[in-house]
Design a protein around this motif. Structure first.
Motif, PDB file in Angstrom:
ATOM      1  N   LEU A   1       0.853  -1.181   0.000  1.00  9.15           N
ATOM      2  CA  LEU A   1       0.000   0.000   0.000  1.00  9.15           C
ATOM      3  C   LEU A   1       0.895   1.238   0.000  1.00  9.15           C
ATOM      4  CD1 LEU A   1      -2.909   1.131   0.196  1.00  9.15           C
ATOM      5  CD2 LEU A   1      -2.626   1.160   2.680  1.00  9.15           C
ATOM      6  N   SER A   2       0.683   2.122  -0.966  1.00 11.65           N
ATOM      7  CA  SER A   2       1.463   3.353  -1.069  1.00 11.65           C
ATOM      8  C   SER A   2       0.528   4.553  -1.012  1.00 11.65           C
ATOM      9  CB  SER A   2       2.267   3.385  -2.376  1.00 11.65           C
ATOM     10  OG  SER A   2       3.133   2.276  -2.459  1.00 11.65           O
ATOM     11  N   ALA A   3       1.042   5.693  -0.565  1.00  8.49           N
ATOM     12  CA  ALA A   3       0.242   6.910  -0.448  1.00  8.49           C
ATOM     13  C   ALA A   3       1.031   8.103  -0.957  1.00  8.49           C
ATOM     14  CB  ALA A   3      -0.171   7.135   1.003  1.00  8.49           C
TER      15      ALA A   3
ATOM     16  N   PHE B   1       4.716   9.452   0.438  1.00  9.28           N
ATOM     17  CA  PHE B   1       5.179   9.545   1.822  1.00  9.28           C
ATOM     18  C   PHE B   1       5.002   8.235   2.592  1.00  9.28           C
ATOM     19  CE2 PHE B   1       0.702  10.728   1.965  1.00  9.28           C
ATOM     20  CZ  PHE B   1       0.236  10.081   3.090  1.00  9.28           C
ATOM     21  N   TYR B   2       4.435   7.228   1.915  1.00  9.09           N
ATOM     22  CA  TYR B   2       4.237   5.945   2.594  1.00  9.09           C
ATOM     23  C   TYR B   2       4.215   4.836   1.562  1.00  9.09           C
ATOM     24  CZ  TYR B   2       1.920   2.233   5.312  1.00  9.09           C
ATOM     25  OH  TYR B   2       1.611   1.049   5.925  1.00  9.09           O
ATOM     26  N   SER B   3       4.896   3.730   1.850  1.00  4.87           N
ATOM     27  CA  SER B   3       4.862   2.552   0.990  1.00  4.87           C
ATOM     28  C   SER B   3       5.354   1.361   1.796  1.00  4.87           C
ATOM     29  CB  SER B   3       5.745   2.754  -0.254  1.00  4.87           C
ATOM     30  OG  SER B   3       5.655   1.638  -1.117  1.00  4.87           O
ATOM     31  N   GLU B   4       4.441   0.463   2.151  1.00  6.90           N
ATOM     32  CA  GLU B   4       4.782  -0.684   2.980  1.00  6.90           C
ATOM     33  C   GLU B   4       4.036  -1.925   2.513  1.00  6.90           C
ATOM     34  OE1 GLU B   4       7.022  -0.868   5.287  1.00  6.90           O
ATOM     35  OE2 GLU B   4       7.511   1.268   5.468  1.00  6.90           O
ATOM     36  N   MET B   5       4.639  -3.090   2.770  1.00  7.47           N
ATOM     37  CA  MET B   5       3.995  -4.364   2.471  1.00  7.47           C
ATOM     38  C   MET B   5       3.389  -4.962   3.734  1.00  7.47           C
ATOM     39  SD  MET B   5       6.427  -6.389  -0.247  1.00  7.47           S
ATOM     40  CE  MET B   5       5.435  -7.883   0.001  1.00  7.47           C
ATOM     41  N   GLY B   6       2.298  -5.700   3.566  1.00  9.77           N
ATOM     42  CA  GLY B   6       1.670  -6.320   4.726  1.00  9.77           C
ATOM     43  C   GLY B   6       0.251  -6.762   4.429  1.00  9.77           C
ATOM     44  N   GLU B   7      -0.607  -6.606   5.437  1.00 10.72           N
ATOM     45  CA  GLU B   7      -1.991  -7.065   5.333  1.00 10.72           C
ATOM     46  C   GLU B   7      -2.968  -5.890   5.394  1.00 10.72           C
ATOM     47  OE1 GLU B   7      -2.836 -10.049   8.268  1.00 10.72           O
ATOM     48  OE2 GLU B   7      -0.872 -10.978   8.049  1.00 10.72           O
TER      49      GLU B   7
ATOM     50  N   LEU C   1      -1.681  -2.386   7.616  1.00  9.80           N
ATOM     51  CA  LEU C   1      -1.110  -1.384   6.715  1.00  9.80           C
ATOM     52  C   LEU C   1      -1.855  -0.063   6.799  1.00  9.80           C
ATOM     53  CD1 LEU C   1      -0.407  -3.361   3.399  1.00  9.80           C
ATOM     54  CD2 LEU C   1       1.286  -2.325   4.914  1.00  9.80           C
ATOM     55  N   VAL C   2      -3.167  -0.152   6.892  1.00  9.85           N
ATOM     56  CA  VAL C   2      -4.014   1.045   6.894  1.00  9.85           C
ATOM     57  C   VAL C   2      -3.912   1.795   8.216  1.00  9.85           C
ATOM     58  CG1 VAL C   2      -6.389   1.865   6.651  1.00  9.85           C
ATOM     59  CG2 VAL C   2      -5.559  -0.025   5.224  1.00  9.85           C
ATOM     60  N   LEU C   3      -3.884   1.069   9.329  1.00  8.64           N
ATOM     61  CA  LEU C   3      -3.768   1.728  10.627  1.00  8.64           C
ATOM     62  C   LEU C   3      -2.469   2.528  10.711  1.00  8.64           C
ATOM     63  CD1 LEU C   3      -5.077  -0.954  13.166  1.00  8.64           C
ATOM     64  CD2 LEU C   3      -6.342   0.794  11.916  1.00  8.64           C
ATOM     65  N   THR C   4      -1.380   1.935  10.232  1.00 10.83           N
ATOM     66  CA  THR C   4      -0.106   2.651  10.233  1.00 10.83           C
ATOM     67  C   THR C   4      -0.194   3.902   9.368  1.00 10.83           C
ATOM     68  OG1 THR C   4       1.189   0.653  10.621  1.00 10.83           O
ATOM     69  CG2 THR C   4       2.334   2.501   9.610  1.00 10.83           C
ATOM     70  N   LEU C   5      -0.741   3.769   8.179  1.00 18.02           N
ATOM     71  CA  LEU C   5      -0.883   4.916   7.282  1.00 18.02           C
ATOM     72  C   LEU C   5      -1.688   6.032   7.919  1.00 18.02           C
ATOM     73  CD1 LEU C   5      -0.777   6.422   4.580  1.00 18.02           C
ATOM     74  CD2 LEU C   5      -2.689   4.998   3.802  1.00 18.02           C
ATOM     75  N   SER C   6      -2.743   5.677   8.649  1.00 21.30           N
ATOM     76  CA  SER C   6      -3.619   6.699   9.233  1.00 21.30           C
ATOM     77  C   SER C   6      -2.867   7.650  10.158  1.00 21.30           C
ATOM     78  CB  SER C   6      -4.771   6.038   9.993  1.00 21.30           C
ATOM     79  OG  SER C   6      -4.321   5.442  11.198  1.00 21.30           O
ATOM     80  N   SER C   7      -1.829   7.145  10.833  1.00 24.82           N
ATOM     81  CA  SER C   7      -1.060   7.990  11.743  1.00 24.82           C
ATOM     82  C   SER C   7      -0.089   8.905  11.008  1.00 24.82           C
ATOM     83  CB  SER C   7      -0.278   7.126  12.742  1.00 24.82           C
ATOM     84  OG  SER C   7      -1.147   6.594  13.722  1.00 24.82           O
TER      85      SER C   7
END
Length: 374
Positions: free
Chosen positions: A181-183, A191-197, A209-215
């Motif tokens: 997921l990238s943003a 500013f964000y790009s990570e692999m996961g669930e 992935l989404v919870l981390t992005l929200s912060s």
């Protein structure tokens, strides 16, 4: 003997009480709930992800706001020292994937144990405004304001995200693993790009992935997301994979091939987004349509509409302005004898046990500091 009052009996409050008592103070915990540590019971899905056993450098990389403010607190009680403390208090710990630490029993109640001791100093450890059902209703902010403190506007953090795209609701309940997921903000800066669930919901998306992005979301401006369903393959390799699959099923419907690539509901949605009929025979699919499917699987577009509310947030972003608090003692710079610990402060981190460690470390420092004479 100094008498220290602790307002709030959560993670920060209990550690403040423990360390104040060990420093020789008489301690009173003021807690509105029927038991101490109520929020601890729901952390780590009821197992209590008490801390993260990574090294110090990695730990501070996971602090989103005001990490330097926490140096003295971490020195008072580090993550490894916390593990030793819990073990010494009769709570054996274990470290799992991602260095996340849990009680061996997998029971959050084991971490809550301890006793309240029966006010020359006050430690405000009331938590934030997330999960109000556990007693975190933002009362500490009102206390801080009354003492003249500035409150950085509070927002939900580590929280699901609502999307402008309504089609996510049709995939509600579908969980994806090993996706990226990238943003990006307006202008294309990522500013964000990570692999996961992650997980599709009736309002948008959720999951780790989404919870981390929200912060990490900026306070203003449109944020566009890109979901890579096949991060292990580049576009060229994925296109060759499709060509092989198409050749093996040239007389089948395209939906059959998609079922071999993605969960059925997601495959059908990709076809819809690409404006391709699921009933189209594979041999009729054009090169342009195939390329469009490849691009979609590598970058499903989504747009952030907003986040869910405080009642669904794991933690609160914002709180007591740290410039008005002495980081070496956690005492107010505005009112002598007033201390702050835990989520009430404008300090927060990503998932993985880091926020509970912040509560434990700041509680330990505030309690020890409040107990000191003169």
């Amino acid at each position: 003997m100094k008498h220290v009052g602790i307002i709030g009996g959560g993670a920060a409050g209990m550690l403040a009480a423990l360390f104040a008592a060990r420093a020789g103070a008489r301690v009173t915990i003021l807690e509105r709930n029927e038991k101490l540590g109520k929020k601890i019971y729901i952390t780590g899905k009821g197992r209590c992800n008490a801390t993260n056993a990574c090294d110090k450098e990695a730990f501070f990389k996971n602090i989103v706001r005001n990490p330097r403010f926490l140096y003295a607190s971490f020195a008072r009680l580090s993550n490894l020292q916390l593990l030793d403390l819990l073990e010494s208090l009769g709570c054996p710990m274990k470290v799992e994937r991602g260095d996340r630490a849990f009680p061996v029993s997998d029971k959050a109640s084991d971490v809550e144990g301890g006793e309240s001791l029966a006010l020359d100093a006050v430690v405000v450890a009331t938590g934030g405004a997330s999960y109000p059902s556990t007693g975190s209703t933002g009362d500490g902010y009102a206390l801080a304001r009354a003492a003249g403190h500035t409150i950085v506007p509070c927002r939900p953090a580590l929280v699901p995200i609502e999307t402008k795209e309504s089609w996510c609701a049709e995939l509600m309940g579908l969980s994806l693993k090993n996706v990226r997921l990238s943003a990006c903000v307006a202008g294309g800066k990522r500013f964000y790009s990570e692999m996961g669930e992650m997980l599709f919901t009736h309002f948008g998306i959720s999951g780790p992935l989404v919870l981390t992005l929200s912060s990490l979301l900026p306070e203003e401006g449109e944020v566009r997301l890109s979901l890579d369903l096949k991060p292990a393959l580049d576009e060229g390799t994925l296109d060759k994979r499709l060509l092989r699959d198409f050749a093996a099923a040239k007389n089948c419907q395209i939906s059959t091939v998609m079922d071999g690539l993605e969960p059925h509901s997601l495959g059908q949605m990709l076809l819809r987004l690409a404006d391709i009929s699921p009933y189209m025979p594979v041999h009729s699919v054009t090169a342009a349509q195939r390329k469009q499917l490849v691009k979609l699987m590598k970058a499903v577009p989504l747009t952030v509409k907003g986040t869910r509310g405080m009642e669904e947030a794991v933690i609160t972003r914002g709180g007591v302005q740290v410039k008005e608090v002495n980081p070496s003692t956690l005492e107010s710079r505005l009112l002598s004898g007033l201390y702050f610990a835990g989520e009430v402060l404008d300090v927060d981190a990503l998932t993985g046990g880091f926020n509970l460690q912040i509560a434990f470390s700041t509680g330990a420092l505030a309690g020890a500091s409040a107990a000191k004479e003169g």
